[in-house]
Design a protein around this motif. Structure first.
Motif, PDB file in Angstrom:
ATOM      1  N   ASN A 176      -3.367  -1.815   5.277  1.00 52.14           N
ATOM      2  CA  ASN A 176      -4.879  -1.597   5.447  1.00 52.14           C
ATOM      3  C   ASN A 176      -5.225  -1.623   6.554  1.00 52.14           C
TER       4      ASN A 176
ATOM      5  N   GLU B 219     -11.512   0.893   0.200  1.00 54.26           N
ATOM      6  CA  GLU B 219     -10.729  -0.512   0.083  1.00 54.26           C
ATOM      7  C   GLU B 219     -10.278  -0.318   1.483  1.00 54.26           C
TER       8      GLU B 219
ATOM      9  N   SER C 239      -7.649   1.192   2.696  1.00 57.36           N
ATOM     10  CA  SER C 239      -6.225   1.124   2.674  1.00 57.36           C
ATOM     11  C   SER C 239      -5.804   2.490   2.735  1.00 57.36           C
TER      12      SER C 239
END
Lengths: 115, 115
Positions: B24, B71, B73
């Motif tokens: 992340n 996200e 990510s």
């Protein structure tokens, strides 16, 4: 040479001694970086050279650390009065330009052990 | 400030099974993201990079990563692990620092592959 060359590959020294680590970048690469990799840690940025510009020294952890790059090619990282916490692998990388979208080419590192 | 978090320090898989290494990122603007691999006693090597083009990025050795802004990510995947994939993997974000883009490394994920 074909890749980034670092020497020595291993260095054991006594606390308080000075050490010099050498990096020979890929021919033609104008950008050169030093990183430090401690056990269980990510890579810690130390210093950046780009061509003939003044180096970015913002990552050097103390005034015991210094680096120079002669003739825009070979670089030497010097650690004075070494301490045990200086024990780490010191990695050198070079690239065609300041990295961002570019790729860094890393040497195999110099492992420093301070007793 | 830009940073990356690698969620697993170690991942173990069996040969032939899928690989997932999680990352992340945190960035105040659209980041450049990279995955580097470090085999034992070797220099780091670029696996793949994302620089705001296609969100699914393919790299070397069958690895790929998908940039998911919602996200935050940039997970690394491979459909089928090979014994030679055993190594340390670093997720990296690029950030601006006084005129050059500095690479900020995660703490790494060690991939173990069993027969």
């Amino acid at each position: 040479g074909a890749g980034v060359s670092q020497s020595p590959s291993n260095k054991v020294t006594e606390k308080g001694k000075d050490v010099e680590l050498r990096c020979d970048p890929i021919s033609g690469h104008t950008a050169l970086y030093w990183y430090r990799q401690s056990l269980g840690q990510g890579l810690e940025f130390l210093i950046y050279f780009q061509g003939n510009s003044a180096p970015d020294k913002s990552g050097l952890p103390s005034d015991r650390f210094s680096a120079e790059r002669t003739g825009g090619s070979v670089s030497t990282l010097t650690i004075q009065r070494t301490q045990q916490e200086d024990s780490a692998v010191y990695l050198c990388a070079s690239s065609l330009q300041g990295a961002g979208a570019g790729e860094l080419f890393f040497g195999e590192g110099s492992r420093l052990t301070v007793l | 400030a830009q940073s990356v978090t690698q969620l697993d320090s170690h991942v173990s898989v069996s040969e032939g099974t899928p690989v997932l290494l999680r990352c992340n990122y945190s960035s105040s603007y659209s980041p450049s993201l990279f995955w580097y691999v470090q085999h034992p006693n070797k220099g780091l090597q670029l696996l793949l990079k994302y620089t705001s083009a296609a969100t699914l990025v393919k790299g070397i050795n069958g690895f790929e990563a998908e940039f998911k802004k919602s996200e935050t990510s940039f997970h690394l995947t491979k459909p089928s692990a090979h014994m030679s994939d055993a190594a340390e993997y670093f997720c990296v974000v690029s950030r601006m620092n006084t005129g050059f883009q500095k690479l900020v490394f995660g703490t790494g994920t060690r991939l173990l592959v069993s027969p």
